[in-house]
Motif scaffolding. Structure first.
Motif, PDB file in Angstrom:
ATOM      1  N   LEU B 492       0.822  -1.215   0.000  1.00  0.00           N
ATOM      2  CA  LEU B 492       0.000   0.000   0.000  1.00  0.00           C
ATOM      3  C   LEU B 492       0.855   1.264   0.000  1.00  0.00           C
ATOM      4  O   LEU B 492       0.628   2.159  -0.836  1.00  0.00           O
ATOM      5  CB  LEU B 492      -0.989  -0.017   1.166  1.00  0.00           C
ATOM      6  CG  LEU B 492      -1.946   1.176   1.205  1.00  0.00           C
ATOM      7  CD1 LEU B 492      -2.892   1.171   0.018  1.00  0.00           C
ATOM      8  CD2 LEU B 492      -2.736   1.194   2.512  1.00  0.00           C
ATOM      9  N   PRO B 493       1.847   1.372   0.899  1.00  0.00           N
ATOM     10  CA  PRO B 493       2.710   2.563   0.818  1.00  0.00           C
ATOM     11  C   PRO B 493       3.376   2.703  -0.556  1.00  0.00           C
ATOM     12  O   PRO B 493       3.538   3.814  -1.054  1.00  0.00           O
ATOM     13  CB  PRO B 493       3.760   2.336   1.911  1.00  0.00           C
ATOM     14  CG  PRO B 493       3.407   1.095   2.616  1.00  0.00           C
ATOM     15  CD  PRO B 493       2.147   0.540   2.063  1.00  0.00           C
ATOM     16  N   THR B 494       3.717   1.578  -1.160  1.00  0.00           N
ATOM     17  CA  THR B 494       4.311   1.640  -2.498  1.00  0.00           C
ATOM     18  C   THR B 494       3.325   2.239  -3.492  1.00  0.00           C
ATOM     19  O   THR B 494       3.653   3.145  -4.259  1.00  0.00           O
ATOM     20  CB  THR B 494       4.725   0.221  -2.945  1.00  0.00           C
ATOM     21  OG1 THR B 494       5.773  -0.231  -2.098  1.00  0.00           O
ATOM     22  CG2 THR B 494       5.193   0.216  -4.391  1.00  0.00           C
ATOM     23  N   TYR B 495       2.092   1.733  -3.472  1.00  0.00           N
ATOM     24  CA  TYR B 495       1.075   2.233  -4.403  1.00  0.00           C
ATOM     25  C   TYR B 495       0.849   3.737  -4.206  1.00  0.00           C
ATOM     26  O   TYR B 495       0.792   4.507  -5.161  1.00  0.00           O
ATOM     27  CB  TYR B 495      -0.244   1.464  -4.215  1.00  0.00           C
ATOM     28  CG  TYR B 495      -1.320   1.919  -5.166  1.00  0.00           C
ATOM     29  CD1 TYR B 495      -1.368   1.431  -6.467  1.00  0.00           C
ATOM     30  CD2 TYR B 495      -2.267   2.870  -4.785  1.00  0.00           C
ATOM     31  CE1 TYR B 495      -2.341   1.869  -7.366  1.00  0.00           C
ATOM     32  CE2 TYR B 495      -3.238   3.308  -5.672  1.00  0.00           C
ATOM     33  CZ  TYR B 495      -3.274   2.803  -6.953  1.00  0.00           C
ATOM     34  OH  TYR B 495      -4.219   3.232  -7.841  1.00  0.00           O
ATOM     35  N   ILE B 496       0.727   4.130  -2.942  1.00  0.00           N
ATOM     36  CA  ILE B 496       0.466   5.548  -2.654  1.00  0.00           C
ATOM     37  C   ILE B 496       1.631   6.400  -3.128  1.00  0.00           C
ATOM     38  O   ILE B 496       1.444   7.499  -3.661  1.00  0.00           O
ATOM     39  CB  ILE B 496       0.200   5.738  -1.141  1.00  0.00           C
ATOM     40  CG1 ILE B 496      -1.132   5.073  -0.778  1.00  0.00           C
ATOM     41  CG2 ILE B 496       0.191   7.214  -0.764  1.00  0.00           C
ATOM     42  CD1 ILE B 496      -1.432   5.016   0.703  1.00  0.00           C
ATOM     43  N   SER B 497       2.844   5.858  -2.998  1.00  0.00           N
ATOM     44  CA  SER B 497       4.034   6.620  -3.367  1.00  0.00           C
ATOM     45  C   SER B 497       4.031   7.004  -4.852  1.00  0.00           C
ATOM     46  O   SER B 497       4.377   8.121  -5.202  1.00  0.00           O
ATOM     47  CB  SER B 497       5.271   5.794  -3.019  1.00  0.00           C
ATOM     48  OG  SER B 497       6.442   6.521  -3.251  1.00  0.00           O
ATOM     49  N   TYR B 498       3.616   6.084  -5.737  1.00  0.00           N
ATOM     50  CA  TYR B 498       3.652   6.434  -7.168  1.00  0.00           C
ATOM     51  C   TYR B 498       2.323   6.968  -7.698  1.00  0.00           C
ATOM     52  O   TYR B 498       2.195   7.236  -8.893  1.00  0.00           O
ATOM     53  CB  TYR B 498       4.172   5.270  -8.026  1.00  0.00           C
ATOM     54  CG  TYR B 498       3.349   3.994  -8.039  1.00  0.00           C
ATOM     55  CD1 TYR B 498       2.151   3.912  -8.735  1.00  0.00           C
ATOM     56  CD2 TYR B 498       3.799   2.856  -7.387  1.00  0.00           C
ATOM     57  CE1 TYR B 498       1.408   2.741  -8.750  1.00  0.00           C
ATOM     58  CE2 TYR B 498       3.067   1.673  -7.398  1.00  0.00           C
ATOM     59  CZ  TYR B 498       1.881   1.621  -8.081  1.00  0.00           C
ATOM     60  OH  TYR B 498       1.147   0.469  -8.088  1.00  0.00           O
ATOM     61  N   TYR B 602       9.322   8.641  -7.802  1.00  0.00           N
ATOM     62  CA  TYR B 602      10.357   7.740  -8.325  1.00  0.00           C
ATOM     63  C   TYR B 602      10.538   6.518  -7.434  1.00  0.00           C
ATOM     64  O   TYR B 602      10.708   5.398  -7.911  1.00  0.00           O
ATOM     65  CB  TYR B 602      11.679   8.505  -8.480  1.00  0.00           C
ATOM     66  CG  TYR B 602      11.787   9.166  -9.834  1.00  0.00           C
ATOM     67  CD1 TYR B 602      11.096  10.340 -10.114  1.00  0.00           C
ATOM     68  CD2 TYR B 602      12.545   8.591 -10.853  1.00  0.00           C
ATOM     69  CE1 TYR B 602      11.163  10.938 -11.362  1.00  0.00           C
ATOM     70  CE2 TYR B 602      12.617   9.182 -12.107  1.00  0.00           C
ATOM     71  CZ  TYR B 602      11.928  10.355 -12.352  1.00  0.00           C
ATOM     72  OH  TYR B 602      11.988  10.930 -13.587  1.00  0.00           O
ATOM     73  N   ASN B 603      10.519   6.769  -6.141  1.00  0.00           N
ATOM     74  CA  ASN B 603      10.735   5.653  -5.222  1.00  0.00           C
ATOM     75  C   ASN B 603       9.615   4.613  -5.332  1.00  0.00           C
ATOM     76  O   ASN B 603       9.855   3.414  -5.181  1.00  0.00           O
ATOM     77  CB  ASN B 603      10.839   6.171  -3.784  1.00  0.00           C
ATOM     78  CG  ASN B 603      11.338   5.071  -2.868  1.00  0.00           C
ATOM     79  OD1 ASN B 603      12.343   4.436  -3.175  1.00  0.00           O
ATOM     80  ND2 ASN B 603      10.618   4.832  -1.795  1.00  0.00           N
ATOM     81  N   GLY B 604       8.395   5.070  -5.610  1.00  0.00           N
ATOM     82  CA  GLY B 604       7.284   4.131  -5.792  1.00  0.00           C
ATOM     83  C   GLY B 604       7.587   3.119  -6.882  1.00  0.00           C
ATOM     84  O   GLY B 604       7.335   1.916  -6.723  1.00  0.00           O
ATOM     85  N   VAL B 605       8.134   3.601  -7.965  1.00  0.00           N
ATOM     86  CA  VAL B 605       8.463   2.699  -9.080  1.00  0.00           C
ATOM     87  C   VAL B 605       9.567   1.718  -8.658  1.00  0.00           C
ATOM     88  O   VAL B 605       9.490   0.519  -8.930  1.00  0.00           O
ATOM     89  CB  VAL B 605       8.884   3.505 -10.325  1.00  0.00           C
ATOM     90  CG1 VAL B 605       9.387   2.570 -11.423  1.00  0.00           C
ATOM     91  CG2 VAL B 605       7.718   4.354 -10.832  1.00  0.00           C
ATOM     92  N   VAL B 606      10.568   2.248  -7.967  1.00  0.00           N
ATOM     93  CA  VAL B 606      11.657   1.374  -7.498  1.00  0.00           C
ATOM     94  C   VAL B 606      11.103   0.288  -6.579  1.00  0.00           C
ATOM     95  O   VAL B 606      11.494  -0.882  -6.665  1.00  0.00           O
ATOM     96  CB  VAL B 606      12.732   2.222  -6.765  1.00  0.00           C
ATOM     97  CG1 VAL B 606      13.761   1.311  -6.089  1.00  0.00           C
ATOM     98  CG2 VAL B 606      13.400   3.181  -7.743  1.00  0.00           C
ATOM     99  N   GLU B 607      10.159   0.661  -5.747  1.00  0.00           N
ATOM    100  CA  GLU B 607       9.573  -0.315  -4.824  1.00  0.00           C
ATOM    101  C   GLU B 607       8.792  -1.390  -5.583  1.00  0.00           C
ATOM    102  O   GLU B 607       8.785  -2.562  -5.182  1.00  0.00           O
ATOM    103  CB  GLU B 607       8.664   0.384  -3.805  1.00  0.00           C
ATOM    104  CG  GLU B 607       9.412   1.195  -2.758  1.00  0.00           C
ATOM    105  CD  GLU B 607      10.288   0.327  -1.847  1.00  0.00           C
ATOM    106  OE1 GLU B 607       9.881  -0.806  -1.546  1.00  0.00           O
ATOM    107  OE2 GLU B 607      11.386   0.788  -1.478  1.00  0.00           O
ATOM    108  N   VAL B 608       8.118  -1.012  -6.668  1.00  0.00           N
ATOM    109  CA  VAL B 608       7.421  -2.014  -7.478  1.00  0.00           C
ATOM    110  C   VAL B 608       8.439  -2.993  -8.057  1.00  0.00           C
ATOM    111  O   VAL B 608       8.228  -4.213  -8.074  1.00  0.00           O
ATOM    112  CB  VAL B 608       6.621  -1.351  -8.621  1.00  0.00           C
ATOM    113  CG1 VAL B 608       6.044  -2.411  -9.551  1.00  0.00           C
ATOM    114  CG2 VAL B 608       5.502  -0.489  -8.059  1.00  0.00           C
ATOM    115  N   GLN B 609       9.544  -2.449  -8.520  1.00  0.00           N
ATOM    116  CA  GLN B 609      10.579  -3.314  -9.105  1.00  0.00           C
ATOM    117  C   GLN B 609      11.141  -4.261  -8.049  1.00  0.00           C
ATOM    118  O   GLN B 609      11.441  -5.426  -8.341  1.00  0.00           O
ATOM    119  CB  GLN B 609      11.668  -2.450  -9.757  1.00  0.00           C
ATOM    120  CG  GLN B 609      11.134  -1.791 -11.040  1.00  0.00           C
ATOM    121  CD  GLN B 609      11.891  -0.566 -11.490  1.00  0.00           C
ATOM    122  OE1 GLN B 609      12.660   0.020 -10.722  1.00  0.00           O
ATOM    123  NE2 GLN B 609      11.648  -0.134 -12.725  1.00  0.00           N
TER     124      GLN B 609
END
Lengths: 684, 684
Positions: B492-498, B602-609
Motif C-alpha cells: 500500500l505505501p508503495t502504491y500511494i508513493s507512485y 520515483y521511489n514508488g516505481v523502485v519499490e514495485v521493481q
C-alpha cells in the motif's frame, strides 16, 4: 467432483470400456513428429494429454520414430496421398503398425489429431481410413467483445479477453479457447466488437493483441481486428476519414504495416460501416466499395483480407428493411477489390429464429460473399432456453437459391464453388464468456460446436453433430444419447412455436431483446419496433412482401417466387414473412390463421413441458451439476414460454377479435399483466 | 492441476506434516450436533469436508453423541460459559476427550467451526481454549451489482448473481460465496448496486432474491436490498415519491410487508438518495431524515433496518466536497429513527488510497453511524496492482477522533461503544465477480479476507491477518510466509508513493478511474476534475482546508487541528489534504516539496521493481498458475507505476518550474506522450 463445464467437449476422462480402451492403446507407444514446428508440437501435446486422460497411458513425444505402435504426425508432400486434400485437409490411416496423420499443412495435422481424439472420445473404431477436407477456407468466430470487458449480446459473463491484464498475463483460458476452436477446425477470430473501439488500433492495444495472436498461432488461428472507420480522425488526428483522401489512405497504409510488425500473419480487418450509427465511407459521400477497397489497398503487401459487413439499413417507416442491404450493395457488385469479402447475415433482417435466406446470396456473381451466423442466442433464448442451432444453420445453407439453376444452394454460394471464390468465409458470432462453462446454458456449448463442425463440412447432419457433442460432453450411454439427441432436434421448432410461429419475426423486448413485446410501437427507429414487422390489423397478420406492398419477394428467383411468393403454396413456417393473411383464412392444416397461431403458441409450451420430463429421465447419465443446471433452466424456459404465449395470443386477439379455440385454456392473466412483467426488464 | 483460485482461502488440501495431521485427527471420530438446525447441519458438513480434505478422514455427523474423540457443536444456555460472549461469539475448548464449539447462537457455532478449520489449515495448535466475539454487530458486504449483470467498479468479470437464471437455478457459486463469508463472520449482504434499479422490488425479482436468501440463510447471512427512492412512482404508479405523502408511505409499508412474505428475516434497505443524480427526499423538499424515517416506519413490524448513505455532495466549483456530507447531515443529528443507520464512507471524499477519516465520525452523538470501506480497488489499482488494504482499513479505524477525549477512535464510534449504538455496522463494497478466482488479482482475495476479519475484530493486526490468509491460500512454508507478508505490508505505501504521495488525491482517469489524469480540468461536474483537488499553481500544491480557504479542518477536534491543521506538524502523508504548500518549502525530510514529491514518485516505481524481484524468489512455494498470474500483473503494475510517475512529475513540473532532482533520471517521454496513452483508455 461436479463438472463445471469448463473443459467444454474436450473431456479426456478415462474410458471405462476395457475392450475399447485396449483397442485404442495399440497406437500409444509414442507420438512422432517429423519437424520442429510449434503446431506439430501442440498437436503432439494434445494427443499426449488426450491419451493420458482417455486411455491412462504415458506416451512420449519423439522425432521421426521408425518403430511401430505409435501415432505418426507428418506434413506430407506425397502427392498421391494429398492430392485430394484441401490445404487444411487430413488423412488418417494405419501404416507399418502406426497410425499416420498426414496433411499438406501443420494445421491439417492438428485437425486430424482432434478427429482421432473425437473418435476415441465417442468410442468409434479406428479401423477404417479417414480422409477429410474443409469445404470453406476461412472458418471464423466474431467476438462482439468490448474494450471495457462487456460483451454485446453476451450471456455468459464478461469478455474472455482481459485487456487490462494483457500483454503480460496470458490467461490459461486463452489456450483452452484455442484448443476448443482448433478441435473444430476454426481458423480465424476477430477479437473485438464490430461496433468497434479505435483503441484496438493503438500501439498500446496492438501489443496486447499480439500476445493473444501468439497464443492462437500454434493452433492455426489467425487474428482479425474490427476497425472503427473514423480511426484516422480519432487516432491519427486527421481532419477526415474520407477513403479517397490521400492522407487517410496513407494513414491506413502505415497502420496496416505497423500491425504486421506485431502480427506478421495478421488475418485482416472486419468492418461494420454506416450501419446502426457506426461511421463509414457514406459519411463522406463515398460508397461501401470505396471504403473497403481503400483498406484492401493497405492490405496489398500482406496476406490479410478485408471483411466488409453488408448489415446496413435505413430508418424508413414505410420501407422494408428486408430489401435494404440488397439495394445498397447491388450497384457495387463487381466493384470490390479481390481482397474484400462482403459478409452477409444468414437472413435479411437480423438473426431471427427462422429467417428466409438473405436474397443477396446467389445474386452477387461478381462479389465474394461470406455468411455470418449468430451463435450467441440474442433472439434464441439467451441463456435460459435450450435451443440447438445446427438445424437452423443447415436450413439456411441447404436452401436452393436457384441462381444458377437447381442445386444452387446457399452453401455453394458460400463455399465458393458456384461463383469461383477462393476466399470462402463462414463466420459465427461467438457465444463465449468468462463464466466457468463458457456459454451460459450447458447446451449452448453445442452451438459453438455445431457451428465449427458445419464450417468444416456443412454436409454433416445435425443429428451426427449432436451425437458427437453429446458423447464428448455428456454421456456415451447409447440409449441416453438417442434421447438427448431427440431433445436437441426438437428444441428449435419448439422455441419457434412459442415465439415466432408461422413466420412472425422481430417482436422481442426492446433493446435487451429479452422476452416478448409484440406491442412495441415506438422505438428510436421505426424498424426497431414490432408493429413494423407483424403488421397486425383487423384484417389479418403478416408483412406483405409481394407486389402489393414491398415486393421484396422479387429479389429471389422465380422458383422461389412460385412457392414463398404464393400464399397458397408457401411453407407455413415462412408464411407471415411474405404475406398478410386474413385472420379467418383457412390454412393447409385445415385451421384458420387465428386458430393455427393459437395452436402453435400453446403447443410450444406443451413441448417445453415435454422437454422437462424427458430431461428428468436422463438424470442417471448426466453429471450432477450439469443435470441440475439444465433442469433449472428448463423451468425458466417454461415460465418464459408462457410469457411469450400469453403475450402474443392476448395481444393478437385484440386484432383478430376471435376467441381462443375451445380446446385451449385461456391465459389466467390479462395482457396488461403480462406487459407489466416484461416492462420490469426495461427498468435500468 | 494448476489452481484457478476458485476455492479462495477455503483450500482443504491434505496436510503433509504427518505429526501435525495426527494431532488434529484426534477429534475426527465424529461431529455431533445438538439440534436439527440448518446452520448446525451446514457447520457439521463444513467440518466434515474440511477434515476429509485436510486430514484425510471420513468423519460421520451424529446427533448428541456421548463418546469421546470428536467435535461437539452446541448452542449453549450455560451462562457461565456464554456470559462473556456476544451473540455470535463462540468458545472452543476440550471437554471429556472432545473438542466443543459452543455459542449462544447457531451462527456462532458456525464461526467457531471456521476458526477451528483456519487453525488446522495454518498449522496451529489446538491445545488452548479459544474465546472470540465480534466487536461489530452487522458485518456486511455491499454489492454494486447491476440487474444487467455488470458490476459498477468490478474488476473480476460480471456479477456473481445470475438474475436471469434465478429463482430456479442455484449457481453452485452462491454456496461457495456463503461459505467464504461465513468463514469470516460476515453476516449481511446487500445484493444490488446502490445506484439501484426498481426491478429488485418487483414480485418477479423478489422471488429471485428469496432464492438467494434461502441459500445464504443457513450460513447466517441476511439479505439487504438497495432501493431506488423513486420506486413508488416507477412501480406503484403514484404521482410522487414524496416521503411525507400518505400514499407513498402506504406503498412502502405494503412493499415492506410483501418482501417479508418472501424473506421473513429480511435484513433491510440500503439507500443512496440525492447523491450523484439518484432520486431522494430532497426532490420533494424533504430531508434525508424524512426519507429514512419513512422507510424505518415501514420496517417497524419487522427486525430489519434502514441503512442510509451519507455520500452526498453538490457540484460547486468553489466549494469543498470534503465538508458537504457533514454539513447536510449535521442539522439532522438526532432526527433519525432508531432503526436507521447512517452509513458513512471512511473518508470525506471517495475511497482515496489514503484519506483522513470522515469528520462525521465522532461528531454525530445522536445518530447511529456505520462505516463503509471499499474492498474493490476502484482507486487502488483495480486488477493489476498488488495492494493489501488491511493497513488502510486499520489506519482509519485506529485514528483518534478525540470526540470524547483521548482514545475516542473511529473504531469505537463504529462499534457502538462510544455513543451506545447497539446496531453497529461495518460495510465493505465487494470485489467479487464471476471470474474463476472471484477477485481478479490473486492478492485481491486477501482484501475480502482482511475486511471480514477486521469486521469481526478490528484489533487484529494487519500482519496476523495476512499471515492467516497466506497460510490458507498460498503456502505454509514459514520463510515464504514471512516474505509474502512483507510484500503485502509494503504494497500500500508503495502504491500511494507512485500515485498519491504527500496527501494528493482524486487525480485518476475520468469516469473509469484507471491510470493518472492530473490534468483533468473539465468534467460533467467541477468536483469530478483533478484540479479541483490538487490546486497546483505557480506557488505550490495542495488543497488549503485551513481557515484561509475551505476551513474543513475545523470539522475535526482541536487536537487534530493542532497536528493536521498545522503545516509544520502535519503528518507528511496527509500534508496536501489540508495545505497548499509552496514548491520550494523545506519539509521535515530536509527536501523541498518539489524534491520530496519527485523522490516519492520515483521511489514508488523502485519499490514495485523490488516487489517483482521479491515475488520471483517465491516461485518454489507457489502454485504455478497463481505464481504466473501475480508475476504478470506485477509487470503491468510496473508499467502503470511509470505512467503515474511520468504523468504526475511532468505535469506538476510545468507548475513548479523546477528541474527534476539530479539523482533521478528524467522521464524518457514528454507529457504529451503520456497523455496520449492515458487518452486511449477514454476511447469507447
Amino acid at each position: 467432483m461436479a463438472d463445471d463445464g469448463s473443459r467444454l467437449w474436450l473431456k479426456y476422462d478415462l474410458i471405462k470400456d476395457q475392450k475399447q480402451k485396449l483397442s485404442y492403446q495399440k497406437y500409444t507407444k509414442f507420438i512422432s513428429i517429423s519437424a520442429n514446428h510449434p503446431t506439430l508440437q501442440k498437436t503432439a501435446e494434445e494427443l499426449q494429454m488426450g491419451f493420458a486422460g482417455l486411455l491412462g497411458t504415458k506416451t512420449n513425444i519423439v522425432s521421426n520414430n521408425s518403430q511401430a505402435g505409435g501415432v505418426v504426425l507428418e506434413v506430407s508432400t506425397n502427392q498421391a496421398l494429398t492430392n485430394d486434400l484441401a490445404n487444411d485437409g487430413f488423412a488418417i490411416f494405419a501404416q507399418k503398425g502406426n497410425l499416420v496423420i498426414s496433411s499438406k499443412s501443420e494445421a491439417g495435422v492438428l485437425y486430424g489429431a482432434f478427429e482421432l481424439l473425437r473418435r476415441i472420445q465417442t468410442g468409434q473404431s479406428l479401423n477404417e481410413n479417414i480422409v477429410s477436407s474443409p469445404k470453406i477456407k476461412i472458418r471464423m468466430l466474431n467476438h462482439w467483445d468490448n474494450a471495457n470487458g462487456t460483451v454485446e449480446r453476451g450471456y455468459a459473463g464478461s469478455s474472455i479477453w482481459k485487456w487490462n491484464e494483457l500483454p503480460f498475463r496470458i490467461d490459461p483460458r486463452y489456450i483452452a479457447y484455442a484448443r476448443a476452436n482448433a478441435s473444430l477446425g476454426i481458423n480465424a477470430t476477430s477479437i473485438n466488437n464490430v461496433n468497434a473501439s479505435s483503441r484496438f488500433l493503438t500501439a498500446e492495444y496492438l501489443e496486447k493483441i499480439k500476445a493473444v495472436a501468439d497464443v492462437l498461432r500454434p493452433y492455426g488461428i489467425k487474428v482479425f481486428i474490427s476497425v472503427n472507420f473514423r480511426s484516422p480522425r480519432t487516432l491519427g488526428g486527421l481532419k477526415t476519414s474520407d477513403p479517397l483522401d490521400p492522407e487517410v489512405r496513407k494513414w491506413w497504409n502505415e497502420k496496416t504495416k505497423e500491425i504486421h510488425q506485431y502480427i506478421p500473419d495478421f488475418g485482416g480487418y472486419l468492418v461494420k460501416a454506416n450501419s446502426e450509427g457506426e461511421p463509414g465511407p457514406q459519411d463522406y459521400g463515398r460508397t461501401h466499395a470505396d471504403g473497403a477497397n481503400m483498406l484492401a489497398e493497405a492490405m496489398k503487401p500482406f496476406s490479410g483480407i478485408v471483411i466488409w459487413r453488408a448489415f446496413v439499413y435505413n430508418a424508413d417507416p414505410n420501407g422494408d428493411r428486408f430489401k435494404e442491404a440488397y439495394e445498397q450493395f447491388k450497384p457495387l457488385d463487381g466493384k470490390f477489390d479481390e481482397k474484400v469479402i462482403v459478409q452477409v447475415k444468414n437472413g435479411p433482417i437480423d438473426f431471427m429464429p427462422r429467417e428466409p435466406f438473405h436474397p443477396m446470396f446467389g445474386n452477387f456473381p461478381n462479389t465474394k460473399l461470406g455468411i455470418e451466423f449468430q451463435i450467441t442466442q440474442e433472439y434464441l433464448g439467451q441463456s435460459t432456453h435450450l435451443t440447438y442451432l445446427a438445424p437452423m444453420f443447415k436450413e439456411c445453407l441447404d436452401t436452393d437459391t436457384y441462381s444458377k439453376g437447381k442445386g444452387s444452394t446457399v452453401a455453394k454460394v458460400i463455399d465458393g464453388s458456384l461463383y469461383n471464390n477462393p476466399n470462402s468465409l463462414i463466420a459465427g458470432v461467438a457465444n463465449t464468456g468468462s463464466d466457468a462453462n463458457w456459454c451460459g446454458h450447458p447446451f449452448n456449448q453445442a452451438n459453438w460446436y455445431a457451428f465449427g463442425r458445419l464450417a468444416w463440412d456443412y454436409t454433416l447432419s445435425s443429428e451426427k453433430i449432436a451425437n458427437e457433442w453429446i458423447g464428448m460432453t455428456l454421456t456415451n450411454d447409447e440409449k441416453a444419447k438417442i434421447q438427448i439427441n431427440e431433445i436437441m432436434q426438437k428444441s428449435l421448432p419448439t422455441y419457434i412455436s412459442y415465439t415466432y410461429p408461422l413466420g412472425l419475426h422481430h417482436m422481442m423486448g426492446e433493446g435487451h431483446h429479452y422476452g416478448p413485446e409484440p406491442w412495441l410501437t415506438k422505438a428510436a427507429r421505426p424498424d426497431w419496433t414490432s408493429i413494423y414487422y407483424h403488421k397486425a390489423d383487423s384484417v389479418g397478420l403478416g408483412f406483405d412482401r409481394t407486389g402489393k406492398l414491398s415486393n421484396a419477394i422479387k429479389l429471389y428467383s422465380k422458383e422461389i417466387n412460385e412457392t414463398w411468393g404464393n400464399p397458397e403454396k408457401c411453407d407455413l413456417n415462412y408464411l407471415l414473412w411474405f404475406h398478410h393473411i386474413a385472420w379467418n383464412k383457412k390454412l393447409s392444416t385445415g385451421n384458420t390463421l387465428w386458430e393455427e397461431l393459437c395452436y402453435r403458441y400453446y403447443n410450444g409450451v406443451v413441448e417445453v413441458q415435454k422437454l422437462q420430463k424427458d430431461w428428468l429421465k436422463l438424470q442417471p447419465y448426466i453429471d450432477t451439476e450439469t443435470f441440475a443446471s439444465v433442469n433449472a433452466r428448463l423451468k425458466t424456459q417454461e415460465k418464459e414460454s408462457i410469457w411469450w404465449r400469453d403475450a402474443c395470443v392476448l395481444y393478437f386477439k385484440d386484432f383478430s377479435k376471435m376467441p381462443i379455440p375451445n380446446s385451449l385454456t385461456p391465459p389466467n392473466r390479462s395482457l396488461e399483466e403480462v406487459k407489466k412483467i416484461v416492462e420490469i426488464y426495461h427498468l435500468r
